[in-house]
Motif scaffolding. Structure first.
Motif, PDB file in Angstrom:
ATOM      1  N   MET A 126       2.500 -88.113  30.155  1.00  0.00           N
ATOM      2  CA  MET A 126       2.160 -86.894  29.429  1.00  0.00           C
ATOM      3  C   MET A 126       0.814 -87.023  28.726  1.00  0.00           C
ATOM      4  O   MET A 126       0.005 -86.078  28.725  1.00  0.00           O
ATOM      5  N   ARG A 127       0.539 -88.164  28.166  1.00  0.00           N
ATOM      6  CA  ARG A 127      -0.740 -88.349  27.471  1.00  0.00           C
ATOM      7  C   ARG A 127      -1.903 -88.387  28.453  1.00  0.00           C
ATOM      8  O   ARG A 127      -2.998 -87.895  28.155  1.00  0.00           O
ATOM      9  N   TYR A 131      -1.450 -83.902  27.214  1.00  0.00           N
ATOM     10  CA  TYR A 131      -0.514 -83.449  26.180  1.00  0.00           C
ATOM     11  C   TYR A 131      -0.772 -84.250  24.908  1.00  0.00           C
ATOM     12  O   TYR A 131      -1.048 -85.460  24.976  1.00  0.00           O
ATOM     13  N   SER A 136       4.451 -85.191  23.052  1.00  0.00           N
ATOM     14  CA  SER A 136       4.962 -86.159  24.023  1.00  0.00           C
ATOM     15  C   SER A 136       6.075 -87.011  23.431  1.00  0.00           C
ATOM     16  O   SER A 136       7.137 -87.186  24.037  1.00  0.00           O
TER      17      SER A 136
END
Length: 426
Positions: A126-127, A131, A136
């Motif tokens: 996600m990072r 995001y 996250s």
């Protein structure tokens, strides 16, 4: 005075940093020595008796199965399949996060295992997609609590032993509430995605979905084997744990060939350590609970609760509040072993089925894993994501809203948890 000594010494030991197991056993031993009501040797007998239970054998095998899944690379296959399945939605990786937790829930049975294994993959992905760290970590922490609700579940096993309830029925009872948790969390993800204009992470591809499903198919069969085996009486919960372990070993060593001897030794040592901690807590809580029972605390507390109000709704809300507060300060297993003999008689007196109450208790205590100062899931995610603990706790707060809503639904609509056990067992 015995009860005052018991709880004051427990509080002091926890504040001083004693391990939970030693704090529980130590406070009980101190109360027994000070008031000399029974020989100190009773402590050892009660502690051994607390862990001398056949269903508890399921714990090390489910722990081992979950650890094998992580080490064999099975979690990454599950994540890839979930990404192909729902990653095309707006805020896709948030939905992937929740979907993958549903699948992994059928293998590990523990929120911390989900957060430490699958969570590390989810937060990293996600990072990398842009995001923010808070979102996250928040959705990863909240989705990890699905693990102990959808079968198999280590807290359900411990509650079943303490309450004398059918573990098979408890497993069945957690299925629908677990799915409701997932739906509620995905609704929250959708809200955030729309509010923050998160993009779609990938277009839908049937080819990719098929490919990832084929790669993850054998892994996805693990919860199928466990659930079908238990629900249809092919084997008990303990035997299901052994079957899950054997199947995970087969996948890791024969099919995927990703599990080396070095990894196997490492996983075995982790399992021994985790199981030892769990059993020590159960043993310590057993003598603590015995002192409570011998001093008639459970009976007196039940009588007091019923004199405060005769409203079933009010008592349920009060018990929910007690569980929530205790969950903020005490480890889940210790809370279950201490509170079950105290609160279960009240629930039974209100006509609440022990299986239904078990789902309520576990779900409530899972929310406690997301709240400081204990918040074990937050500590794990803080470590794997390099996000400060305080930021993890702050980011998780909004995701408590859908979980609390599901908790209230499960509490006041017993059919949500009892429909499947009634259909299959009664």
């Amino acid at each position: 005075m015995v009860i005052a000594t018991l709880f004051i010494s427990l509080f002091v030991m926890i504040v001083l940093g004693f391990p939970v197991a030693f704090a529980l056993a130590g406070s009980a031993l101190l109360a027994i020595i000070v008031y000399g009501q029974v020989p100190e040797l009773v402590v050892l007998h009660r502690m051994v008796g607390g862990i001398d239970s056949f269903p508890l054998l399921a714990i090390p095998f489910f722990v081992l199965a979950g650890a094998l899944m992580n080490s064999a690379g099975i979690t990454s296959r599950i994540f890839d399949f979930a990404n192909a399945m729902v990653g095309w939605l707006r805020g896709g990786l948030g939905h992937v996060n929740v979907s993958a937790s549903i699948m992994f829930a059928g293998m590990s049975g523990a929120a911390v295992a989900d957060a430490g294994g699958l969570g590390a993959i989810e937060v990293k992905a996600m990072r990398e997609k842009g995001y923010d760290a808070g979102f996250s970590v928040g959705v990863t922490a909240a989705s990890s609590t699905i693990g102990p609700i959808i079968p198999p579940s280590l807290p359900m096993i411990i509650y079943g032993v303490m309450a004398g309830a059918s573990i098979g029925q408890l497993f069945a009872a957690g299925f629908i509430p677990g799915l409701l948790m997932a739906i509620a969390l995905m609704a929250m993800v959708w809200y955030y995605a729309k509010k923050r204009n998160y993009p779609k992470d990938a277009g839908f591809s049937m080819t990719r979905l098929t490919t990832t499903f084929q790669a993850a198919f054998l892994s996805l069969m693990t919860p199928v084997i466990i659930i079908i085996g238990i629900l249809f009486g092919i084997f008990t919960a303990t035997e299901a744990a052994i079957a899950a372990t054997a199947y995970a070993l087969f996948l890791g060593t024969v099919v995927y060939r990703t599990l080396t001897w070095k990894k196997l030794v490492q996983v075995s040592m982790e399992t021994i350590e985790t199981t030892s901690i769990i059993l020590m807590i159960i043993a310590g809580a057993a003598i603590f609970s015995w002192v409570l029972t011998s001093q008639h605390v459970t009976a007196d507390f039940t009588a007091w609760m019923l004199t405060v109000t005769d409203s079933k709704v009010a008592i349920l809300l009060l018990m929910t509040l007690i569980l929530f507060v205790v969950g903020c300060f005490m480890e889940t297993i210790a809370a279950i072993t201490i509170l079950t003999p105290v609160l279960l008689p009240i629930a039974i007196s209100l006509g609440i089925d022990p299986v239904h109450f078990g789902v309520m208790m576990v779900l409530n205590l899972m929310i406690g894993l997301l709240t400081p100062p204990v918040g074990m899931v937050l500590y794990v995610l803080s470590r794997v994501s390099n996000v400060p603990f305080e930021d993890c706790a702050r980011a998780t707060i909004p995701f408590l809203i859908p979980l609390v809503i599901v908790l209230l639904l499960v509490t006041f609509i017993p059919e949500l948890s009892m429909w499947l056990p009634t259909l299959l067992y009664r």
